[in-house]
Design a protein around this motif. Structure first.
Motif, short mmCIF file in Angstrom:
data_model
loop_
_atom_site.label_atom_id
_atom_site.label_comp_id
_atom_site.label_asym_id
_atom_site.label_seq_id
_atom_site.Cartn_x
_atom_site.Cartn_y
_atom_site.Cartn_z
N ILE A 38 1.10 -1.29 -0.24
CA ILE A 38 0.10 -0.24 -0.03
C ILE A 38 0.57 1.14 0.20
CG2 ILE A 38 -1.40 1.35 1.27
CD1 ILE A 38 -2.91 -1.32 2.12
N HIS A 39 1.79 1.36 0.67
CA HIS A 39 2.89 2.70 0.68
C HIS A 39 3.92 2.67 -0.41
CE1 HIS A 39 0.44 2.61 4.88
NE2 HIS A 39 1.15 4.21 4.84
N THR A 40 3.44 1.73 -0.89
CA THR A 40 4.48 1.93 -2.85
C THR A 40 4.31 1.84 -3.94
OG1 THR A 40 4.93 -0.72 -2.56
CG2 THR A 40 6.34 0.44 -1.02
N VAL A 41 3.06 1.31 -3.57
CA VAL A 41 2.19 1.54 -4.91
C VAL A 41 2.30 2.71 -5.91
CG1 VAL A 41 0.28 -0.67 -4.64
CG2 VAL A 41 0.06 2.27 -4.00
N HIS A 42 2.96 4.05 -5.15
CA HIS A 42 3.14 5.16 -5.68
C HIS A 42 4.08 5.03 -6.53
CE1 HIS A 42 4.38 6.04 -1.88
NE2 HIS A 42 5.55 6.89 -3.16
N LYS A 43 5.25 4.46 -6.34
CA LYS A 43 5.84 4.62 -7.23
C LYS A 43 6.23 3.39 -8.45
CE LYS A 43 8.77 4.73 -3.40
NZ LYS A 43 9.77 3.78 -2.41
N ALA A 44 4.95 3.18 -8.64
CA ALA A 44 4.63 2.15 -9.99
C ALA A 44 4.42 2.31 -11.50
CB ALA A 44 3.50 0.87 -9.11
N GLY A 45 4.25 3.59 -11.59
CA GLY A 45 4.14 4.51 -12.56
C GLY A 45 2.28 4.41 -13.05
N ASN A 46 2.32 3.98 -14.17
CA ASN A 46 0.70 4.34 -13.78
C ASN A 46 0.41 3.74 -15.71
OD1 ASN A 46 1.34 6.54 -16.00
ND2 ASN A 46 0.36 7.92 -15.08
N ARG A 47 -0.49 3.90 -16.50
CA ARG A 47 -0.88 3.15 -17.49
C ARG A 47 -1.70 4.18 -18.29
NH1 ARG A 47 -4.92 -1.49 -17.64
NH2 ARG A 47 -3.60 -1.62 -16.33
N ILE A 48 -1.21 3.76 -19.69
CA ILE A 48 -2.20 4.57 -20.72
C ILE A 48 -3.40 3.79 -21.46
CG2 ILE A 48 -0.71 4.96 -22.79
CD1 ILE A 48 -2.03 8.17 -23.32
N THR A 49 -4.27 4.19 -21.76
CA THR A 49 -5.17 2.91 -21.87
C THR A 49 -5.75 3.51 -23.41
OG1 THR A 49 -5.69 1.97 -20.04
CG2 THR A 49 -7.57 1.78 -21.69
N ILE A 50 -5.83 3.24 -25.20
CA ILE A 50 -6.58 4.14 -25.64
C ILE A 50 -7.31 2.85 -26.36
CG2 ILE A 50 -5.56 4.77 -28.88
CD1 ILE A 50 -2.96 4.74 -27.58
N ASN A 51 -8.76 4.15 -26.48
CA ASN A 51 -9.97 2.97 -27.05
C ASN A 51 -9.95 2.75 -28.29
OD1 ASN A 51 -12.71 2.10 -27.84
ND2 ASN A 51 -13.63 3.92 -27.04
N LEU A 52 -10.01 1.54 -28.67
CA LEU A 52 -9.67 1.38 -30.13
C LEU A 52 -11.22 0.34 -31.01
CD1 LEU A 52 -6.26 -0.53 -30.60
CD2 LEU A 52 -6.51 2.20 -30.93
#
Ligand code: FE2
Length: 293
Positions: free
Chosen positions: A187-201
């Motif tokens: 819980i206290h480390t997930v903010h270091k996990a980056g993120n995602r981009i999702t494109i609607n195809l």
């Protein structure tokens, strides 16, 4: 309903960006909601959810100005505390069109078509590289998957690893609003996990739902409700704890039109996609990275 706290911010580069954002009064256990049947191709079934799945209530409305201000917080926009919505450039849209996948009816068909169109896929991959590079903050990013979901699904996330081999589509159990995460995250480390981009195809708009609170905010809210010190909250059980204690915390809904993207820290906040009301296959493409706009 509970008031929105300041937490994960929402930012839009779309002209009508915030006209397509809605809020509701919270969540319900899935058993308390009437679910829509999936009728698509040969499918005709009501989707199953896990016992502890929670779904957004259906009382969507536009946000009041004060709620918009809470969402459009004026902090530094980082990958872990921000959701961005925007459009892809015309050149990329043209390439997506050339794939000719929007009338297909299953992920298998989509992947077969993509294998057939090697030249277009190379052009798409190069175009995406150019589009994503300026958003990636000089950090590596990588293609994750092309996913497909049935239309008219209340929520789309499903963990098929828990199913028996040879499971059928109607046997899938959907997760409900959830955080992503892996066994390497806390819980206290997930903010270091980056993120995602999702494109609607896909051919139709889809919805993206989220709760605008980071997992650390949620953890602190749950702690204030617990009476037994020894209840262990982890990334695996934090969602059902939150929805049990805070069913009146609102969910935010964004309409994501074809070829638009969202960027979200899906390890760090509760979320899901939805294809409710749709009639064609939902197709989306995901990259992992550390994106901002
Ligand atoms: Fe997810």
């Amino acid at each position: 309903m509970l008031k929105l706290k300041k937490g994960i911010g929402l930012y839009s580069s779309l002209q009508d960006g915030f006209d397509r954002v809605y809020i509701n009064s919270g969540t319900l256990p899935y058993k308390e909601q009437e679910l829509q049947p999936i009728k698509f191709g040969n499918w005709d079934f009501v989707p199953l959810f896990h016992d502890k799945a929670y779904l957004p209530r259906h009382d969507w409305r536009a946000l009041a100005p004060i709620e918009l201000a809470q969402l459009n917080v004026n902090t530094r926009q980082q990958d872990y505390n921000s959701i961005f919505i925007g459009d892809t450039p015309a050149e990329l849209k043209q390439i997506f069109e050339e794939l000719e996948i929007t009338d297909l009816t299953s992920r298998e068909e989509v992947m077969a078509r993509i294998r057939e169109r090697g030249t277009i896929v190379k052009k798409m991959s190069d175009g995406l590289q150019n589009f994503l590079f300026p958003k990636a903050n000089n950090k590596p990013f990588k293609f994750n998957c092309i996913a497909a979901n049935l239309p008219n699904l209340e929520l789309v996330a499903c963990d098929i690893s828990k199913l028996h081999p040879g499971f059928t589509v109607p046997e899938r159990k959907y997760e409900g609003l959830h955080n992503d995460g892996t066994k390497f995250m806390k819980i206290h480390t997930v903010h270091k996990a980056g993120n995602r981009i999702t494109i609607n195809l896909g051919k139709q708009s889809r919805f993206f739902y989220f709760i605008n609170l980071s997992l650390i905010q949620v953890f602190n809210m749950i702690k204030s409700k617990l009476t037994f010190e020894d209840e262990k909250i982890s990334i695996y059980n934090i969602a059902p704890y939150f929805f049990k204690y805070f069913p009146d915390y609102p969910v935010i809904k964004i309409i994501q039109k074809p070829y638009e993207y969202y960027i979200a820290p899906t390890d760090n906040c509760f979320h899901d996609g939805s294809t409710l009301g749709n009639t064609s296959l939902d197709i989306n493409m995901v990259y992992f990275g550390s994106f901002t706009c």
